[in-house]
Design an enzyme around this catalytic site. Structure first.
Site, short mmCIF file in Angstrom:
data_model
loop_
_atom_site.label_atom_id
_atom_site.label_comp_id
_atom_site.label_asym_id
_atom_site.label_seq_id
_atom_site.Cartn_x
_atom_site.Cartn_y
_atom_site.Cartn_z
N GLN A 11 43.05 32.15 41.86
CA GLN A 11 43.70 32.27 40.60
C GLN A 11 45.03 31.79 40.80
O GLN A 11 45.79 32.16 41.73
CB GLN A 11 43.84 33.71 40.21
CG GLN A 11 44.01 34.00 38.69
CD GLN A 11 43.60 35.15 38.17
OE1 GLN A 11 42.98 35.62 38.89
NE2 GLN A 11 43.88 35.57 36.94
N SER A 90 41.23 34.91 47.88
CA SER A 90 40.73 35.83 46.79
C SER A 90 39.93 35.28 46.10
O SER A 90 38.53 35.27 46.56
CB SER A 90 42.11 35.75 45.68
OG SER A 90 42.16 37.01 44.81
N LEU A 91 39.82 35.01 44.69
CA LEU A 91 38.57 34.48 44.00
C LEU A 91 37.94 33.48 44.75
O LEU A 91 36.67 33.23 44.73
CB LEU A 91 39.06 34.05 42.54
CG LEU A 91 38.15 33.45 41.70
CD1 LEU A 91 37.86 32.01 41.94
CD2 LEU A 91 36.63 34.22 41.52
N ARG A 115 33.67 40.89 38.28
CA ARG A 115 35.03 41.01 38.90
C ARG A 115 36.18 40.69 37.92
O ARG A 115 37.04 41.64 37.49
CB ARG A 115 35.27 39.94 40.07
CG ARG A 115 36.26 40.13 40.71
CD ARG A 115 36.27 39.18 42.01
NE ARG A 115 37.29 39.27 42.88
CZ ARG A 115 38.55 38.51 42.75
NH1 ARG A 115 38.77 37.76 42.00
NH2 ARG A 115 39.35 38.74 43.78
N HIS A 190 44.45 43.73 44.74
CA HIS A 190 44.66 43.92 46.11
C HIS A 190 45.26 45.13 46.71
O HIS A 190 45.89 44.96 47.48
CB HIS A 190 45.01 42.54 46.64
CG HIS A 190 44.10 41.23 46.48
ND1 HIS A 190 42.72 41.15 46.93
CD2 HIS A 190 44.21 40.20 45.63
CE1 HIS A 190 42.40 40.00 46.55
NE2 HIS A 190 43.15 39.51 45.66
N GLN A 239 37.30 43.50 49.00
CA GLN A 239 38.33 42.56 48.90
C GLN A 239 39.19 43.03 47.66
O GLN A 239 40.32 43.00 47.70
CB GLN A 239 37.68 41.32 48.49
CG GLN A 239 38.51 40.24 48.67
CD GLN A 239 38.35 39.23 47.44
OE1 GLN A 239 38.32 39.50 46.38
NE2 GLN A 239 37.88 37.76 47.95
#
Length: 294
Positions: A11, A90-91, A115, A190, A239
């Site tokens: 992102q 991340s993503l 998510r 996170h 995660q």
């Protein structure tokens, strides 16, 4: 022998024109977007065109990036390209798992959709990117300040902290930072403050079939290469509340002998992070069909 990594941004790398080249130059794009629309209930093409949703809103950003990056993966494979290791920020980790055949496109998109919904609904948190600081002083301040964590360890001079607004603001009074940039996000991603969302996501994740990866994967929360499906699933479960350990990921790539990498997706964020951490790894951007390697 040269070793190559495929890296996938998350992102923040999105932009409205990221579908244009794919739609024009890669025939499977329309069918893939139609399939995605039947799952999501909205069109990634329309979102990128600005007629549906908001591409910069988590709910739309994450599925859109997954669709775009998965198409670039398929285009690379169609040309016979292969990687020795994959990782995503991340993503982007979800695309890395798709690239490694851990799950298929439909499974991956449904996971990303859930998510995104959970993260979009999260509230009450704050994230700030920090640039230019004494690293030891920062880590010491985080260790002694409740309710704030190191969310993204991006490169030695740039991190993201995450936590309650009060805790984040308190931390910023305790460390000298060249630049502090608040991120436009709804929650403390996170971090342990995503625990409720992570618990709900874990139940969805548990029902998905994962396969052993066809190439080693470096996960955000544990950047040591693995191909084992059960290990990958457990790391992915962690995660949402765990840190993105990108600095360690870069060093793990270097240790594995990687000397070149492809950043597969829009933008060039990861190229900059890798260059600042492990400059011996050369990163080439693959953001469109036109930029695919020959």
């Amino acid at each position: 022998m040269t070793k190559t990594a495929w890296l996938f941004p998350g992102q923040g790398s999105q932009h409205s024109g990221m579908m244009a080249d794919l739609l024009e130059a890669y025939p499977p794009t329309q069918e893939r977007c139609d399939l995605a629309a039947s799952i999501l209930g909205w069109s990634v093409l329309d979102c990128c065109a600005g007629t549906t949703g908001n591409l910069d809103q988590t709910l739309y950003t994450q599925p859109s990036l997954f669709v775009v990056e998965s198409l670039l993966v398929d285009a690379l494979k169609d040309r016979g390209a292969t990687a020795d290791v994959v990782a995503g920020h991340s993503l982007g980790e979800y695309v890395a798992l798709y690239a490694a055949d851990v799950f298929d496109f439909v499974t991956g998109l449904k996971l990303v959709q859930k998510r995104a919904e959970l993260m979009n609904a999260a509230g009450g948190g704050k994230m700030v990117a920090l640039i230019g600081f004494d690293r030891d002083a920062l880590l010491a301040a985080i260790a002694t300040t409740p309710d704030v964590v190191l969310a993204n360890d991006n490169h030695p001079g740039q991190v993201v902290i995450s936590g309650t607004p009060a805790a984040v603001d308190t931390l910023l009074t305790q460390v000298k930072v060249k630049r502090a940039v608040p991120l436009n996000v709804s929650g403390a991603f996170h971090s342990p403050f995503m625990a409720e969302a992570a618990a709900e996501f874990a139940s969805v994740l548990g029902n998905c079939t994962f396969h052993d990866a066809v190439m080693p994967v470096l996960n955000n929360v544990e950047p040591h290469p693995t191909t084992e499906a059960s290990v990958i699933k457990e790391r992915l479960r962690q995660q949402m509340t765990g840190s993105v350990r990108w600095v360690e990921t870069c060093h793990a790539l270097a240790t594995a002998g990687v000397t070149q990498a492809l950043e597969v997706g829009p933008g060039a964020v990861l190229a900059g992070l890798v260059k600042r951490t492990t400059p011996d790894i050369n990163v080439t951007g693959v953001c469109s069909i036109a930029t695919l390697p020959a």
